[in-house]
Scaffold this motif. Sequence first.
Motif, PDB file in Angstrom:
ATOM      1  N   SER A 164       6.434 136.611  -1.229  1.00  0.00           N
ATOM      2  CA  SER A 164       6.840 137.042   0.112  1.00  0.00           C
ATOM      3  C   SER A 164       7.570 135.924   0.847  1.00  0.00           C
ATOM      4  CB  SER A 164       5.613 137.482   0.921  1.00  0.00           C
ATOM      5  OG  SER A 164       5.012 138.622   0.334  1.00  0.00           O
ATOM      6  N   MET A 165       7.073 134.699   0.681  1.00  0.00           N
ATOM      7  CA  MET A 165       7.708 133.561   1.336  1.00  0.00           C
ATOM      8  C   MET A 165       9.096 133.295   0.751  1.00  0.00           C
ATOM      9  SD  MET A 165       4.475 130.928   1.696  1.00  0.00           S
ATOM     10  CE  MET A 165       3.177 131.196   2.914  1.00  0.00           C
ATOM     11  N   GLU A 166       9.189 133.347  -0.581  1.00  0.00           N
ATOM     12  CA  GLU A 166      10.481 133.117  -1.233  1.00  0.00           C
ATOM     13  C   GLU A 166      11.475 134.213  -0.857  1.00  0.00           C
ATOM     14  OE1 GLU A 166       9.360 132.954  -5.274  1.00  0.00           O
ATOM     15  OE2 GLU A 166       8.567 130.908  -5.182  1.00  0.00           O
ATOM     16  N   SER A 167      10.985 135.453  -0.797  1.00  0.00           N
ATOM     17  CA  SER A 167      11.843 136.571  -0.427  1.00  0.00           C
ATOM     18  C   SER A 167      12.343 136.421   1.008  1.00  0.00           C
ATOM     19  CB  SER A 167      11.081 137.890  -0.587  1.00  0.00           C
ATOM     20  OG  SER A 167      11.863 138.982  -0.163  1.00  0.00           O
ATOM     21  N   LEU A 168      11.429 136.017   1.902  1.00  0.00           N
ATOM     22  CA  LEU A 168      11.811 135.807   3.298  1.00  0.00           C
ATOM     23  C   LEU A 168      12.845 134.688   3.419  1.00  0.00           C
ATOM     24  CD1 LEU A 168      11.281 136.565   6.256  1.00  0.00           C
ATOM     25  CD2 LEU A 168       9.515 134.800   6.300  1.00  0.00           C
ATOM     26  N   ASP A 169      12.666 133.629   2.628  1.00  0.00           N
ATOM     27  CA  ASP A 169      13.614 132.518   2.646  1.00  0.00           C
ATOM     28  C   ASP A 169      15.007 132.985   2.239  1.00  0.00           C
ATOM     29  OD1 ASP A 169      14.340 129.564   2.568  1.00  0.00           O
ATOM     30  OD2 ASP A 169      14.762 130.164   0.508  1.00  0.00           O
ATOM     31  N   ARG A 170      15.081 133.823   1.199  1.00  0.00           N
ATOM     32  CA  ARG A 170      16.387 134.337   0.769  1.00  0.00           C
ATOM     33  C   ARG A 170      17.020 135.187   1.863  1.00  0.00           C
ATOM     34  NH1 ARG A 170      13.478 135.147  -4.073  1.00  0.00           N
ATOM     35  NH2 ARG A 170      13.259 137.373  -3.593  1.00  0.00           N
ATOM     36  N   GLU A 171      16.181 135.990   2.528  1.00  0.00           N
ATOM     37  CA  GLU A 171      16.702 136.877   3.557  1.00  0.00           C
ATOM     38  C   GLU A 171      17.249 136.102   4.763  1.00  0.00           C
ATOM     39  OE1 GLU A 171      17.293 140.014   3.516  1.00  0.00           O
ATOM     40  OE2 GLU A 171      16.482 140.302   1.512  1.00  0.00           O
ATOM     41  N   ALA A 227      -0.456 127.770   9.336  1.00  0.00           N
ATOM     42  CA  ALA A 227       0.563 126.855   9.857  1.00  0.00           C
ATOM     43  C   ALA A 227       1.939 127.250   9.330  1.00  0.00           C
ATOM     44  CB  ALA A 227       0.228 125.413   9.446  1.00  0.00           C
ATOM     45  N   TYR A 228       1.974 127.661   8.073  1.00  0.00           N
ATOM     46  CA  TYR A 228       3.230 128.135   7.486  1.00  0.00           C
ATOM     47  C   TYR A 228       3.715 129.361   8.245  1.00  0.00           C
ATOM     48  CZ  TYR A 228       6.552 129.236   3.736  1.00  0.00           C
ATOM     49  OH  TYR A 228       7.706 129.481   3.026  1.00  0.00           O
ATOM     50  N   ASP A 230       3.085 130.206  11.276  1.00  0.00           N
ATOM     51  CA  ASP A 230       3.531 129.838  12.618  1.00  0.00           C
ATOM     52  C   ASP A 230       4.999 129.411  12.593  1.00  0.00           C
ATOM     53  OD1 ASP A 230       2.971 129.233  15.459  1.00  0.00           O
ATOM     54  OD2 ASP A 230       3.336 127.173  14.838  1.00  0.00           O
ATOM     55  N   LYS A 231       5.377 128.664  11.565  1.00  0.00           N
ATOM     56  CA  LYS A 231       6.780 128.271  11.432  1.00  0.00           C
ATOM     57  C   LYS A 231       7.662 129.472  11.132  1.00  0.00           C
ATOM     58  CE  LYS A 231       5.820 123.544   9.924  1.00  0.00           C
ATOM     59  NZ  LYS A 231       5.961 122.542   8.839  1.00  0.00           N
ATOM     60  N   VAL A 232       7.137 130.398  10.331  1.00  0.00           N
ATOM     61  CA  VAL A 232       7.892 131.622  10.045  1.00  0.00           C
ATOM     62  C   VAL A 232       8.146 132.391  11.335  1.00  0.00           C
ATOM     63  CG1 VAL A 232       7.820 133.864   8.889  1.00  0.00           C
ATOM     64  CG2 VAL A 232       7.100 131.826   7.660  1.00  0.00           C
ATOM     65  N   ARG A 233       7.139 132.459  12.199  1.00  0.00           N
ATOM     66  CA  ARG A 233       7.297 133.185  13.462  1.00  0.00           C
ATOM     67  C   ARG A 233       8.326 132.502  14.368  1.00  0.00           C
ATOM     68  NH1 ARG A 233       4.128 137.293  14.114  1.00  0.00           N
ATOM     69  NH2 ARG A 233       2.196 137.523  12.938  1.00  0.00           N
ATOM     70  N   GLN A 234       8.329 131.172  14.371  1.00  0.00           N
ATOM     71  CA  GLN A 234       9.351 130.463  15.145  1.00  0.00           C
ATOM     72  C   GLN A 234      10.740 130.784  14.599  1.00  0.00           C
ATOM     73  OE1 GLN A 234       8.582 126.204  15.866  1.00  0.00           O
ATOM     74  NE2 GLN A 234       6.501 126.540  15.145  1.00  0.00           N
ATOM     75  N   LEU A 235      10.848 130.779  13.284  1.00  0.00           N
ATOM     76  CA  LEU A 235      12.128 131.088  12.645  1.00  0.00           C
ATOM     77  C   LEU A 235      12.598 132.489  13.030  1.00  0.00           C
ATOM     78  CD1 LEU A 235      13.132 130.216   9.038  1.00  0.00           C
ATOM     79  CD2 LEU A 235      13.374 132.546   9.803  1.00  0.00           C
ATOM     80  N   ILE A 236      11.670 133.449  12.981  1.00  0.00           N
ATOM     81  CA  ILE A 236      12.008 134.835  13.336  1.00  0.00           C
ATOM     82  C   ILE A 236      12.429 134.934  14.805  1.00  0.00           C
ATOM     83  CG2 ILE A 236      11.063 137.161  13.643  1.00  0.00           C
ATOM     84  CD1 ILE A 236      11.645 136.492  10.776  1.00  0.00           C
ATOM     85  N   ALA A 237      11.778 134.142  15.677  1.00  0.00           N
ATOM     86  CA  ALA A 237      12.123 134.171  17.106  1.00  0.00           C
ATOM     87  C   ALA A 237      13.569 133.730  17.319  1.00  0.00           C
ATOM     88  CB  ALA A 237      11.169 133.269  17.885  1.00  0.00           C
ATOM     89  N   LEU A 299      10.695 125.444   2.899  1.00  0.00           N
ATOM     90  CA  LEU A 299      11.032 125.248   1.492  1.00  0.00           C
ATOM     91  C   LEU A 299      10.303 124.040   0.919  1.00  0.00           C
ATOM     92  CD1 LEU A 299      14.870 125.954   1.135  1.00  0.00           C
ATOM     93  CD2 LEU A 299      13.000 127.095  -0.078  1.00  0.00           C
ATOM     94  N   ASP A 300      10.240 122.948   1.674  1.00  0.00           N
ATOM     95  CA  ASP A 300       9.549 121.745   1.215  1.00  0.00           C
ATOM     96  C   ASP A 300       8.059 122.039   0.981  1.00  0.00           C
ATOM     97  OD1 ASP A 300      11.876 120.304   1.308  1.00  0.00           O
ATOM     98  OD2 ASP A 300      11.478 119.413   3.283  1.00  0.00           O
ATOM     99  N   GLU A 301       7.439 122.787   1.903  1.00  0.00           N
ATOM    100  CA  GLU A 301       6.023 123.123   1.748  1.00  0.00           C
ATOM    101  C   GLU A 301       5.812 124.050   0.561  1.00  0.00           C
ATOM    102  OE1 GLU A 301       4.275 124.548   5.341  1.00  0.00           O
ATOM    103  OE2 GLU A 301       5.122 122.940   6.557  1.00  0.00           O
ATOM    104  N   LEU A 302       6.732 124.972   0.381  1.00  0.00           N
ATOM    105  CA  LEU A 302       6.631 125.912  -0.726  1.00  0.00           C
ATOM    106  C   LEU A 302       6.739 125.195  -2.069  1.00  0.00           C
ATOM    107  CD1 LEU A 302       6.366 128.956  -1.323  1.00  0.00           C
ATOM    108  CD2 LEU A 302       8.851 129.079  -1.358  1.00  0.00           C
ATOM    109  N   GLN A 303       7.697 124.260  -2.164  1.00  0.00           N
ATOM    110  CA  GLN A 303       7.869 123.502  -3.402  1.00  0.00           C
ATOM    111  C   GLN A 303       6.700 122.567  -3.661  1.00  0.00           C
ATOM    112  OE1 GLN A 303      11.659 121.656  -2.744  1.00  0.00           O
ATOM    113  NE2 GLN A 303      12.825 123.553  -3.085  1.00  0.00           N
ATOM    114  N   ALA A 304       6.128 122.004  -2.582  1.00  0.00           N
ATOM    115  CA  ALA A 304       4.968 121.124  -2.738  1.00  0.00           C
ATOM    116  C   ALA A 304       3.764 121.909  -3.233  1.00  0.00           C
ATOM    117  CB  ALA A 304       4.642 120.448  -1.401  1.00  0.00           C
TER     118      ALA A 304
END
Length: 306
Positions: A164-171, A227-228, A230-237, A299-304
């Motif tokens: 879901s995170m990777e898909s959202l990143d692509r979108e 926490a991840y 929360d950042k997604v929500r900021q991005l969406i905002a 992306l950095d958190e996802l790769q880590a």
Amino acid sequence: MQKKHRFHFPIGVRTVKTAAAVIIAMILVDAYGSSDYKLIFATLGAMSAVQLTFKKSVESCLTQLVGVFCGSVIGIFLASLEIHYLAATAIGVVTLITVYNLLHLKFAPIMPSLIIVILCSVPGVEPLSYGIGRFWDTTIGLAVGMIINTLVFPYDNHKQIQYSMESLDREVLYFLEDLFDGDDHLPDTKKMMRKIGRLDEQLQIHAEKLSIGHLKLHREEVNDLWAYEDKVRQLIAYMKVLGRMDYPGPLNEENRARLQKNGAAIGDKRVFDPETASEKDIVTNYSVSQILDLRRELLDELQADH
């Protein structure tokens, strides 16, 4: 940019666990059950207990036990009255559903309704022993389902969260690419909200899991995921800010270069001039910059995490 498609195998682990729980419950209840209807109640109990998370399994088991108890008590009382079996059944089902609503029980009262129907309509049934027997048969099924669901391949939705995170990143890139492709068509933000909704669902499921023996580690992992999000929500905002514009301002050179470096095709040829930039131009580039920064952090958190 080409979108990737994910293959879903039609038979999941939960399906196999449910079938195993049903078979084992049938074997046990056949040897230790109470009546001719024992297979039905043990099977329904086993199926009810195999839920996505430990919390949901416990809720299902408690709901079914409370329901069977209520159905038995109501059925025993109505069977003792001198009224037609159809009237007794109707009164019993209405009473049972009312109790479920008052207790805010989420699962459908299938088993307790069946108990009421049998107690009110089948002649020759001894109400008290039948009610106790149904409770015992259901408990066998619930116990088997609970044990298998908890100990045998407990549900792990970590991969679904990752996907879901990777898909959202692509979108995010598709969104920005569509926004600055040079035409008058603006991207649909509803699609993004559907994706964040699916991510929310997976995060909630993960938060409800029980990691036996690793509770502290589990809490830390859940906190990281929130926490991840929360950042997604900021991005969406910030994406909503861009999506609400009648048309975005031109990209500055820094944002244009960052988007192109990430593989986005930018068809918008307008040039950003800092000396004549309007408020909309500044808001556009600030939002794009924040989106790209947040995307980089995610992306950095996802790769880590890999």
